[in-house]
Design a protein around this motif. Structure first.
Motif, PDB file in Angstrom:
ATOM      1  N   ASN A 116      69.850  22.249  60.156  1.00  0.00           N
ATOM      2  CA  ASN A 116      68.469  21.870  61.537  1.00  0.00           C
ATOM      3  C   ASN A 116      67.689  20.738  60.470  1.00  0.00           C
ATOM      4  N   ALA A 117      67.130  20.868  59.799  1.00  0.00           N
ATOM      5  CA  ALA A 117      66.044  20.128  59.725  1.00  0.00           C
ATOM      6  C   ALA A 117      65.978  18.759  59.128  1.00  0.00           C
ATOM      7  N   LEU A 118      67.765  18.769  58.357  1.00  0.00           N
ATOM      8  CA  LEU A 118      68.357  16.651  58.093  1.00  0.00           C
ATOM      9  C   LEU A 118      68.516  16.761  59.454  1.00  0.00           C
ATOM     10  N   ARG A 119      68.669  17.512  60.280  1.00  0.00           N
ATOM     11  CA  ARG A 119      69.291  17.345  61.835  1.00  0.00           C
ATOM     12  C   ARG A 119      68.126  16.300  62.376  1.00  0.00           C
ATOM     13  N   ASP A 120      66.672  17.324  62.169  1.00  0.00           N
ATOM     14  CA  ASP A 120      65.714  16.949  62.969  1.00  0.00           C
ATOM     15  C   ASP A 120      64.828  15.275  62.003  1.00  0.00           C
ATOM     16  N   VAL A 121      64.782  15.378  60.579  1.00  0.00           N
ATOM     17  CA  VAL A 121      64.893  13.764  60.552  1.00  0.00           C
ATOM     18  C   VAL A 121      65.744  12.865  60.655  1.00  0.00           C
ATOM     19  N   CYS A 122      67.572  13.143  61.213  1.00  0.00           N
ATOM     20  CA  CYS A 122      68.050  12.077  61.445  1.00  0.00           C
ATOM     21  C   CYS A 122      67.839  11.527  62.677  1.00  0.00           C
ATOM     22  N   LEU A 123      66.784  12.616  64.111  1.00  0.00           N
ATOM     23  CA  LEU A 123      66.983  12.587  65.006  1.00  0.00           C
ATOM     24  C   LEU A 123      64.980  11.257  65.164  1.00  0.00           C
ATOM     25  N   ALA A 124      64.287  11.894  64.214  1.00  0.00           N
ATOM     26  CA  ALA A 124      63.328  11.259  64.303  1.00  0.00           C
ATOM     27  C   ALA A 124      63.592   9.806  63.851  1.00  0.00           C
ATOM     28  N   MET A 125      64.456   9.590  62.544  1.00  0.00           N
ATOM     29  CA  MET A 125      65.105   8.113  62.520  1.00  0.00           C
ATOM     30  C   MET A 125      65.346   7.505  63.462  1.00  0.00           C
ATOM     31  N   VAL A 126      66.348   8.046  64.687  1.00  0.00           N
ATOM     32  CA  VAL A 126      66.912   7.008  65.445  1.00  0.00           C
ATOM     33  C   VAL A 126      65.342   6.499  66.098  1.00  0.00           C
ATOM     34  N   LYS A 127      64.572   7.504  66.465  1.00  0.00           N
ATOM     35  CA  LYS A 127      63.368   6.883  67.618  1.00  0.00           C
ATOM     36  C   LYS A 127      62.801   5.546  66.855  1.00  0.00           C
ATOM     37  N   CYS A 128      63.078   5.396  65.389  1.00  0.00           N
ATOM     38  CA  CYS A 128      62.067   4.667  64.581  1.00  0.00           C
ATOM     39  C   CYS A 128      62.735   3.611  64.470  1.00  0.00           C
ATOM     40  N   GLY A 129      64.412   3.412  64.698  1.00  0.00           N
ATOM     41  CA  GLY A 129      65.457   2.547  64.674  1.00  0.00           C
ATOM     42  C   GLY A 129      66.342   2.774  63.587  1.00  0.00           C
ATOM     43  N   TYR A 130      65.769   3.548  62.786  1.00  0.00           N
ATOM     44  CA  TYR A 130      66.025   2.733  60.747  1.00  0.00           C
ATOM     45  C   TYR A 130      67.718   4.133  60.501  1.00  0.00           C
ATOM     46  N   MET A 131      67.657   4.758  62.199  1.00  0.00           N
ATOM     47  CA  MET A 131      69.674   5.393  62.638  1.00  0.00           C
ATOM     48  C   MET A 131      69.764   5.276  64.032  1.00  0.00           C
ATOM     49  N   GLU A 132      71.338   5.584  63.729  1.00  0.00           N
ATOM     50  CA  GLU A 132      71.332   4.718  65.629  1.00  0.00           C
ATOM     51  C   GLU A 132      72.080   6.546  65.520  1.00  0.00           C
ATOM     52  N   CYS A 133      72.321   7.199  66.651  1.00  0.00           N
ATOM     53  CA  CYS A 133      73.628   7.820  67.406  1.00  0.00           C
ATOM     54  C   CYS A 133      74.990   7.885  67.131  1.00  0.00           C
ATOM     55  N   ILE A 134      75.971   8.358  66.658  1.00  0.00           N
ATOM     56  CA  ILE A 134      77.238   7.740  67.380  1.00  0.00           C
ATOM     57  C   ILE A 134      78.229   9.175  67.713  1.00  0.00           C
ATOM     58  N   SER A 135      77.624   9.843  67.673  1.00  0.00           N
ATOM     59  CA  SER A 135      77.722  11.158  68.446  1.00  0.00           C
ATOM     60  C   SER A 135      76.830  11.907  68.449  1.00  0.00           C
ATOM     61  N   PRO A 136      76.975  13.197  69.536  1.00  0.00           N
ATOM     62  CA  PRO A 136      76.538  14.458  68.853  1.00  0.00           C
ATOM     63  C   PRO A 136      75.843  15.332  67.748  1.00  0.00           C
ATOM     64  N   LYS A 137      76.453  14.295  66.894  1.00  0.00           N
ATOM     65  CA  LYS A 137      76.663  15.285  65.616  1.00  0.00           C
ATOM     66  C   LYS A 137      76.634  14.479  63.893  1.00  0.00           C
ATOM     67  N   ALA A 138      76.375  12.739  64.822  1.00  0.00           N
ATOM     68  CA  ALA A 138      76.943  12.237  63.716  1.00  0.00           C
ATOM     69  C   ALA A 138      76.080  11.010  63.876  1.00  0.00           C
ATOM     70  N   PHE A 139      75.384  10.560  62.651  1.00  0.00           N
ATOM     71  CA  PHE A 139      74.387   9.328  62.924  1.00  0.00           C
ATOM     72  C   PHE A 139      74.890   8.114  61.855  1.00  0.00           C
ATOM     73  N   GLU A 140      74.554   6.765  61.683  1.00  0.00           N
ATOM     74  CA  GLU A 140      74.728   5.968  60.694  1.00  0.00           C
ATOM     75  C   GLU A 140      73.010   5.134  60.441  1.00  0.00           C
ATOM     76  N   TRP A 141      73.331   4.597  59.869  1.00  0.00           N
ATOM     77  CA  TRP A 141      71.936   3.443  59.026  1.00  0.00           C
ATOM     78  C   TRP A 141      72.061   2.304  59.948  1.00  0.00           C
ATOM     79  N   THR A 142      71.132   1.923  60.336  1.00  0.00           N
ATOM     80  CA  THR A 142      70.945   0.725  60.905  1.00  0.00           C
ATOM     81  C   THR A 142      70.124  -0.009  60.015  1.00  0.00           C
TER      82      THR A 142
END
Length: 235
Positions: A116-142
Motif C-alpha cells: 500500500n505504501a508504494l501504491r500511495d506513491v504511485c497514486l500521488a505521482m499520477v496527480k503530479c503527472g509523473y505516472m498514469e493509471c492504466i488499470s485499477p492496480k497498474a501504473f506507467e511512467w510518463t
C-alpha cells in the motif's frame, strides 16, 4: 528561492518520504548499529535517498550515520514548509533507488505495486503527472518523469524526440567554450552524466556560471538534452 509546493506536490512529498524511509530502514538496518542509526554503505541510491530524507526532516546526519527521527514526529515535520527543491531531491532518491526495487526496476513496463505504501506513491505521482493509471492496480511512467529516469540511467536520451537544430545552435552559441569542452568530454560521455552536467548550469533557458543544481526538476528539457548530446557526442 525554490517555489512552494502545490497540494498535490505536498501529498507526493509525504508519501514518497514515508515509503523511502521504510526502504532505507529495511535495507540498511542489518548492516547498521540499529534501525534508528543507519549507515548508507557509500552506495549512491542510499546516499542520495538518506540526504533527501534529511532535507525533509525525517533523518538527521550524525557523522558517518543517519539517525531516523521518531515516527511520532511525522505530523509536525510535514506540517512545516517544504519547497519544490525538497521534492526534487526526494524524487532523485526515489528514481535512483527504484533500480533496486522489485516492483519498480523494469522501467519500461507497467508498475504493479505489491504494498500500500508504494501504491500511495504511485497514486500521488499520477496527480503530479509523473505516472498514469492504466488499470485499477497498474501504473506507467510518463515522459514528465523523464528527467529523473534519464539521470539515473533507467531511460535513454535517444528515446525522446530531439529538439531542432536551430535550438541546438542557439544554445551552443550561449555556452562558454570551456563548458562546451567539458560537455563534449568523456566525463559526459553517457547520458546520465551529460544531463547532470548540462542541467546543473542550464537554468531558466540560460547558462549560469555561478550555479550548480544537484537534482533533476521539471525545468529539464529532455528533448533539448537529447539533441545536444547527439550533436556533441555523435550519438
Amino acid at each position: 528561492m525554490s517555489k512552494e509546493l502545490t497540494e498535490n506536490e505536498n501529498t507526493l512529498l509525504r508519501t514518497a518520504a514515508y515509503w523511502l524511509r521504510g526502504e532505507m530502514v529495511l535495507r540498511l538496518a542489518d548492516a547498521s548499529p540499529s534501525q534508528e542509526l543507519l549507515h548508507d554503505s557509500a552506495q549512491s541510491n542510499f546516499e542520495i535517498s538518506c540526504d533527501a530524507l534529511e532535507r525533509v526532516g525525517l533523518f538527521i546526519s550524525e557523522g558517518d550515520y543517519w539517525r531516523v527521527k521518531d515516527s511520532k514526529n511525522d505530523h509536525s515535520v510535514f506540517a512545516g514548509q517544504h519547497t519544490r527543491s525538497d521534492l526534487d531531491h526526494l524524487l532523485d532518491g526515489f528514481a535512483c533507488h527504484s533500480s533496486y526495487v522489485r516492483d519498480l526496476y523494469r522501467h519500461h513496463e507497467a508498475v504493479t505495486p505489491t504494498n500500500n505504501a508504494l501504491r500511495d506513491v504511485c497514486l500521488a505521482m499520477v496527480k503530479c503527472g509523473y505516472m498514469e493509471c492504466i488499470s485499477p492496480k497498474a501504473f506507467e511512467w510518463t515522459d514528465e518523469f523523464g528527467p529523473w529516469l534519464v539521470r539515473h540511467g533507467a531511460w535513454r536520451l535517444d528515446e525522446f524526440e530531439a529538439a531542432s537544430q536551430a535550438d541546438v545552435d542557439r544554445v551552443l552559441a550561449t555556452i562558454p567554450a570551456d563548458a562546451k569542452e567539458r560537455l563534449s568530454s568523456s566525463t559526459c560521455g553517457d547520458s546520465p552524466n551529460f544531463v547532470r552536467c548540462f542541467f546543473a548550469q542550464w537554468i531558466d533557458g540560460k547558462w549560469e556560471d555561478g550555479e550548480w543544481r544537484l537534482a533533476p526538476n521539471d525545468d529539464w528539457d529532455i528533448c533539448l538534452a537529447a539533441a545536444l548530446y547527439a550533436e556533441l557526442h555523435g550519438k
